[in-house]
Design a protein around this motif. Structure first.
Motif, PDB file in Angstrom:
ATOM      1  N   MET A 625      35.572  11.186  -8.340  1.00 14.27           N
ATOM      2  CA  MET A 625      36.528  10.340  -7.630  1.00 14.27           C
ATOM      3  C   MET A 625      35.811   9.557  -6.538  1.00 14.27           C
ATOM      4  O   MET A 625      34.890  10.062  -5.905  1.00 14.27           O
ATOM      5  N   SER A 626      36.282   8.357  -6.315  1.00  9.41           N
ATOM      6  CA  SER A 626      35.756   7.548  -5.214  1.00  9.41           C
ATOM      7  C   SER A 626      36.377   8.024  -3.902  1.00  9.41           C
ATOM      8  O   SER A 626      37.400   8.704  -3.905  1.00  9.41           O
ATOM      9  N   PRO A 627      35.766   7.669  -2.750  1.00  8.47           N
ATOM     10  CA  PRO A 627      36.364   8.062  -1.462  1.00  8.47           C
ATOM     11  C   PRO A 627      37.794   7.566  -1.297  1.00  8.47           C
ATOM     12  O   PRO A 627      38.623   8.247  -0.690  1.00  8.47           O
ATOM     13  N   GLU A 628      38.096   6.388  -1.843  1.00  7.88           N
ATOM     14  CA  GLU A 628      39.461   5.874  -1.726  1.00  7.88           C
ATOM     15  C   GLU A 628      40.447   6.738  -2.505  1.00  7.88           C
ATOM     16  O   GLU A 628      41.570   6.986  -2.043  1.00  7.88           O
ATOM     17  N   VAL A 629      40.023   7.212  -3.666  1.00  4.71           N
ATOM     18  CA  VAL A 629      40.899   8.074  -4.469  1.00  4.71           C
ATOM     19  C   VAL A 629      41.063   9.426  -3.792  1.00  4.71           C
ATOM     20  O   VAL A 629      42.166   9.990  -3.737  1.00  4.71           O
ATOM     21  N   ILE A 630      39.969   9.971  -3.235  1.00  3.41           N
ATOM     22  CA  ILE A 630      40.041  11.263  -2.554  1.00  3.41           C
ATOM     23  C   ILE A 630      41.036  11.200  -1.402  1.00  3.41           C
ATOM     24  O   ILE A 630      41.803  12.144  -1.171  1.00  3.41           O
ATOM     25  N   ALA A 631      41.047  10.065  -0.671  1.00  5.11           N
ATOM     26  CA  ALA A 631      41.945   9.942   0.484  1.00  5.11           C
ATOM     27  C   ALA A 631      43.412  10.017   0.091  1.00  5.11           C
ATOM     28  O   ALA A 631      44.262  10.403   0.896  1.00  5.11           O
ATOM     29  N   LYS A 632      43.742   9.663  -1.162  1.00 12.18           N
ATOM     30  CA  LYS A 632      45.147   9.657  -1.604  1.00 12.18           C
ATOM     31  C   LYS A 632      45.464  10.770  -2.583  1.00 12.18           C
ATOM     32  O   LYS A 632      46.596  10.858  -3.065  1.00 12.18           O
ATOM     33  N   ALA A 633      44.474  11.620  -2.888  1.00 15.38           N
ATOM     34  CA  ALA A 633      44.627  12.566  -3.978  1.00 15.38           C
ATOM     35  C   ALA A 633      45.793  13.520  -3.775  1.00 15.38           C
ATOM     36  O   ALA A 633      46.446  13.937  -4.738  1.00 15.38           O
ATOM     37  N   PHE A 634      46.082  13.901  -2.513  1.00 12.13           N
ATOM     38  CA  PHE A 634      47.134  14.878  -2.262  1.00 12.13           C
ATOM     39  C   PHE A 634      48.513  14.227  -2.055  1.00 12.13           C
ATOM     40  O   PHE A 634      49.497  14.930  -1.870  1.00 12.13           O
ATOM     41  N   ASP A 635      48.537  12.886  -2.061  1.00 12.93           N
ATOM     42  CA  ASP A 635      49.832  12.226  -1.875  1.00 12.93           C
ATOM     43  C   ASP A 635      50.727  12.485  -3.083  1.00 12.93           C
ATOM     44  O   ASP A 635      50.256  12.472  -4.236  1.00 12.93           O
ATOM     45  N   PRO A 636      52.022  12.699  -2.852  1.00 12.86           N
ATOM     46  CA  PRO A 636      52.935  12.933  -3.985  1.00 12.86           C
ATOM     47  C   PRO A 636      53.057  11.690  -4.856  1.00 12.86           C
ATOM     48  O   PRO A 636      53.056  10.564  -4.356  1.00 12.86           O
ATOM     49  N   PHE A 637      53.080  11.943  -6.156  1.00  8.01           N
ATOM     50  CA  PHE A 637      53.270  10.912  -7.176  1.00  8.01           C
ATOM     51  C   PHE A 637      52.055   9.992  -7.316  1.00  8.01           C
ATOM     52  O   PHE A 637      52.124   9.002  -8.036  1.00  8.01           O
ATOM     53  N   PHE A 638      50.938  10.300  -6.632  1.00 12.24           N
ATOM     54  CA  PHE A 638      49.719   9.503  -6.824  1.00 12.24           C
ATOM     55  C   PHE A 638      48.922  10.095  -7.973  1.00 12.24           C
ATOM     56  O   PHE A 638      48.621  11.290  -7.997  1.00 12.24           O
ATOM     57  N   THR A 639      48.579   9.287  -8.956  1.00 12.49           N
ATOM     58  CA  THR A 639      47.804   9.760 -10.095  1.00 12.49           C
ATOM     59  C   THR A 639      46.941   8.632 -10.615  1.00 12.49           C
ATOM     60  O   THR A 639      47.286   7.450 -10.485  1.00 12.49           O
ATOM     61  N   THR A 640      45.792   9.003 -11.157  1.00 11.54           N
ATOM     62  CA  THR A 640      44.907   8.030 -11.800  1.00 11.54           C
ATOM     63  C   THR A 640      45.011   8.116 -13.312  1.00 11.54           C
ATOM     64  O   THR A 640      44.297   7.398 -14.013  1.00 11.54           O
ATOM     65  N   LYS A 641      45.866   9.003 -13.795  1.00  9.99           N
ATOM     66  CA  LYS A 641      46.027   9.161 -15.240  1.00  9.99           C
ATOM     67  C   LYS A 641      46.948   8.072 -15.786  1.00  9.99           C
ATOM     68  O   LYS A 641      47.754   7.490 -15.066  1.00  9.99           O
ATOM     69  N   GLU A 642      46.782   7.836 -17.067  1.00  7.03           N
ATOM     70  CA  GLU A 642      47.628   6.834 -17.682  1.00  7.03           C
ATOM     71  C   GLU A 642      49.074   7.313 -17.720  1.00  7.03           C
ATOM     72  O   GLU A 642      49.369   8.493 -17.558  1.00  7.03           O
ATOM     73  N   VAL A 643      49.961   6.369 -17.951  1.00 15.30           N
ATOM     74  CA  VAL A 643      51.388   6.663 -17.966  1.00 15.30           C
ATOM     75  C   VAL A 643      51.681   7.721 -19.025  1.00 15.30           C
ATOM     76  O   VAL A 643      51.211   7.653 -20.156  1.00 15.30           O
TER      77      VAL A 643
END
Length: 832
Positions: A625-643
């Motif tokens: 994960m990039s630092p930007e993704v790590i910063a949001k990883a614990f946010d609810p409903f945040f995902t990098t997976k496809e729909v």
């Protein structure tokens, strides 16, 4: 002469020619090569002229014939230099070819019968192996044969080179003297022999000029008080014929008095008598004023030197064993040196003897001042006496003196006060910075908490209604399956599919509750090693065969106090995330360890307490994960997976559970290298019991038809479903839609064994109902149910001690088990 040479028929003439001493120079030449031929055959006129040349003591030469062959005497030979004796009999033009352009026309004029004279003629001549400048005074006289025809010329010559060079040197000297007099700032003067007259004076603007002899010079130039001394010094110089030298006052051109240093030397004649005096007078007015000012300055300096409170010294650099300019000695120090530095008698002391341990530092500072010429101001501790000094140092000019002056004062008290102030300021600044940082973290945490609270409130509202609806759905499906679909496989399949969908919906609600830390936890002593080992089969099935699973379990692992089921969900959640990040191949590692998070680490993470923790880390070799993704990883409903492949609640659930359990979670990741999620759970201290072994699966427990259960639920559909389910399980059931009705039934039916109540109800919640019921019936057993607790029976995320709870939605099997557990529990363990 003619008689000695005789006539052309006289043989004795030849003998006289050969024997004459003057003819010796002729005998040194080979006359056969000359156009003149041997002297014995020369014409009478030529022989007579040649004898005249040879007899002369003055440099003379003659040139005869068509090519003007030369004959000269011994006095002329030095003028020829290296051209002698080859010049004898040689053509004149050949001998003096280098000057022919200068004398050729003169020779032609003489051959034309015109005698001439030239004085100090400058020529560039070749002699002595090189060309040089020479001066000559000469006369040219025509030479005639017996018939009176001009056949040559006779030259008498004097070389005046020395005279001309001397004249030039004299002229140059006089020119330099004039230039020196004109360029000098000193006045110059001439006096007669007995100083009764000043012949002339060039005053250079200092004193009045005069070019007319003056007998009143003493009155014009010397003030009355100084005249006797000047005249006495003059008389002594005259009597001793020695130089006159005297400093005295003088009247300047503007009429003011100045000072002069007058010097004069006598000019003597051949008899040693003084003819006149030549002298100079230097203007000492400014020098005298400077000296007076210097004396005053020195007086003031000495007064200041002795009386100032600051220490002062002058040091002089020396070459020593440590190298050039590696030591210095104190050559002067004022009385305040001791008071400020605390070292007595420093004059004559070397710094390497005074303070050997710190000498290098002092030498370096002052040597830089000496070499650069740049003054310096600084503060430094004199370690020997423990004093802090404020110092200023500058070079004493010229640099060749190797001296540096130092002015200093003891600022120990001020330094300590400033240091204390700096420490206070640093402390204040640090505290302010820490407070600002803490406030920023607090604000960030507050924003996060507010975000979670907002999601939690939304989740709670949704969960209450949604779980009630799911309870109706799941309960109805359970009853439908038990009563009506046993003989129909297709109907049972549909019922099971509906139940599975309802359960997944319940899990989604449960994840929302986990993120917002609203789920009720049942913590117990957990051995993470056993928990991970027990999950190995489940994890391998979840990961698939292409993913390699490795476990690194620490020996002597501490116990932690968490809800084991939720911890299993966390590990499984992280493992599935790692699987999705790796794709078809990769390695997943689960590691446990004892660790300590120190105060510094804890201070950087708001809400984290320093101490001992049990680490459970899940690492993968996925995309990272990039630092930007790590910063949001614990946010609810945040995902990098496809729909369709993720809800964005997995890591949110992990975060919520860990924080609710008093722990800490940290993501370490690098794009292309993989990800490690480290979960820190508090160590369980003090005595604890081992985990209970899981009991084997048993049949659904049934009720005793004599046992009476009071169901309290404000939602009619949920209440009816609970009544039907408990009736199906073999219990007698009463129902109430709220607290007031329930209390009336409790008063009316003392045989009620169990109060089964919803927690969230209008007006009076289930907890308050239970408290009031237990006041009336202390032995009454209570089982709570809820889809959202709102801290009624859960505090800090943990069920209150002794509280029994079943969360909505629940299956009939789960309801049967929990009701049976509560009814069968000892009376003393029951607590409202």
């Amino acid at each position: 002469m003619l008689e000695r040479w005789g006539g052309s028929q006289d043989g004795n003439a030849h003998a006289a020619w050969e024997s004459a001493p003057q003819a010796a120079i002729l005998r040194s030449a080979d006359w056969t090569a000359s156009t003149l031929g041997p002297p014995a055959g020369w014409p009478r006129a030529l022989r007579a002229a040649a004898m005249q040349v040879l007899d002369s003591t003055v440099p003379m030469w003659l040139a005869w014939g068509d090519d003007l062959a030369m004959v000269y005497n011994s006095a002329y030979a030095p003028i020829l230099g290296s051209k002698h004796p080859q010049a004898l009999g040689a053509p004149l033009r050949q001998v003096w070819g280098e000057v022919w352009a200068d004398v050729g026309s003169l020779v032609e004029s003489t051959l034309a019968g015109q005698a001439l004279y030239r004085d100090d003629m400058e020529l560039r001549v070749q002699r002595g192996g090189g060309e040089e400048t020479a001066w000559f005074s000469f006369s040219y006289t025509p030479l005639r044969d017996d018939a009176g025809a001009v056949r040559g010329l006779l030259c008498t010559v004097w070389e005046t080179t020395d005279k001309m060079l001397a004249q030039r040197r004299l002229a140059a000297s006089e020119s330099r003297l004039r230039a020196l007099v004109l360029a000098s700032t000193n006045a110059s003067y001439r006096m007669n022999a007995d100083w009764t007259q000043m012949l002339e004076i060039n005053g250079q603007g200092f004193v009045a000029d005069t070019s007319v002899p003056s007998a009143s010079w003493i009155d014009l130039y010397i003030p009355p008080a100084d005249r006797a001394g000047v005249l006495a010094a003059v008389r002594q110089a005259i009597d001793t014929r020695s130089r006159f030298e005297l400093e005295h006052r003088v009247v300047r051109t503007d009429g003011t008095l100045g000072w002069t240093l007058s010097r004069a030397v006598p000019v003597l004649d051949g008899a040693g008598q003084i003819t006149e005096w030549f002298g100079t007078a230097s203007d000492l007015s400014e020098s005298k004023a400077t000296q007076a000012a210097l004396r005053e300055s020195e007086r003031q300096f000495r007064t200041l030197f002795d009386s100032i409170d600051e220490g002062f010294c002058v040091i002089e650099f020396l070459d020593g064993p440590h190298g050039p300019l590696s030591d210095y000695v104190h050559i002067a120090a004022n009385p305040a040196y001791l008071a400020n530095a605390g070292i007595p008698d420093v004059v004559g002391q070397r710094v390497r003897d005074m303070v050997p341990q710190e000498a290098d530092g002092w030498v370096e500072i002052y040597r830089n001042v000496l070499l650069s010429g740049e003054p310096v101001r600084f503060e430094r501790e004199l370690v020997r006496t423990g004093r802090y000094l404020e110092l200023a140092a500058f070079r004493v000019e010229p640099v060749e003196r190797r001296q540096v002056a130092v002015l200093f004062q003891d600022v120990t008290k001020r330094h300590r006060a400033e240091r204390a102030l700096r420490e206070l300021n640093d402390t204040l600044e640090r505290r302010v910075a820490e407070e600002v940082a803490a406030r920023s973290k607090t604000e960030e945490a507050l924003r996060q908490a507010q975000k979670m609270e907002a999601v939690g409130q939304l989740t709670g509202g949704i969960a209450h209604d949604f779980n009630n609806m799911l309870a109706v759905v799941i309960g109805s499906l359970d009853l439908l399956g038990r009563r009506f679909v046993d003989g129909d496989p297709r109907a049972r399949r549909y019922v099971e599919a509906a139940k599975d969908g309802a359960k997944r919906a319940a899990q989604l609600t449960q994840r929302l509750l986990a993120f917002s830390r609203q789920q009720p936890l049942k913590p117990e002593a957990v051995d993470a090693n056993k928990l991970v080992a027990g999950m190995s089969d489940l994890l391998r099935r979840s990961l698939g065969g292409a993913i390699r699973l490795e476990t690194v379990l620490a020996g002597g692992l501490w116990r932690t106090h968490v809800d084991p089921h939720q911890l299993e969900n966390v590990i499984l959640n992280l493992a599935v995330n790692g699987r999705d990040a790796m794709g078809e191949h990769g390695r997943l590692t689960i590691e446990t360890a004892n660790c300590h998070l120190d105060e510094r680490y804890a201070a950087e993470h708001l809400g984290l307490a320093a101490g001992q923790y049990v680490l459970v880390a899940v690492s993968d070799t996925g995309t990272g994960m990039s630092p930007e993704v790590i910063a949001k990883a614990f946010d609810p409903f945040f995902t990098t997976k496809e729909v369709g492949r993720g809800t964005g609640l997995g890591l949110s659930q992990v975060y919520g559970f860990v924080k609710q359990s008093g722990g800490h979670v940290k993501i370490y990741s690098e794009v292309g290298q993989g990800t490690a999620v480290k979960v820190y759970l508090p160590r369980l201290l003090g005595p604890h019991q081992d985990d209970n072994l899981a009991e084997p699966q048993q049949a659904v427990p049934q009720g005793d038809s004599r046992e009476l259960v009071l169901v309290v639920e404000d939602e009619p559909a949920v209440r009816q479903l609970s009544v039907d389910a408990l009736t199906e399980l073999g219990y007698r059931v009463l129902e109430a839609d709220g607290a007031a009705a329930a209390l009336r039934l409790i008063d009316a039916h003392p045989d009620i064994d169990l109060l089964f109540t919803d927690v969230v109800m209008p007006e009076v919640n289930g907890r308050k109902l239970a408290d009031e019921a237990l006041k009336r019936r202390p032995q009454l057993k209570v089982l709570f149910t809820t889809g959202y607790t709102r801290n009624a029976v859960v505090h800090n995320g943990v069920l209150d001690p002794g509280v029994q709870l079943i969360g909505k939605p629940y299956t009939i099997e789960e309801l049967a088990t929990r009701v049976r557990e509560v009814l069968d529990a000892p009376r003393r363990a029951q607590k409202a």
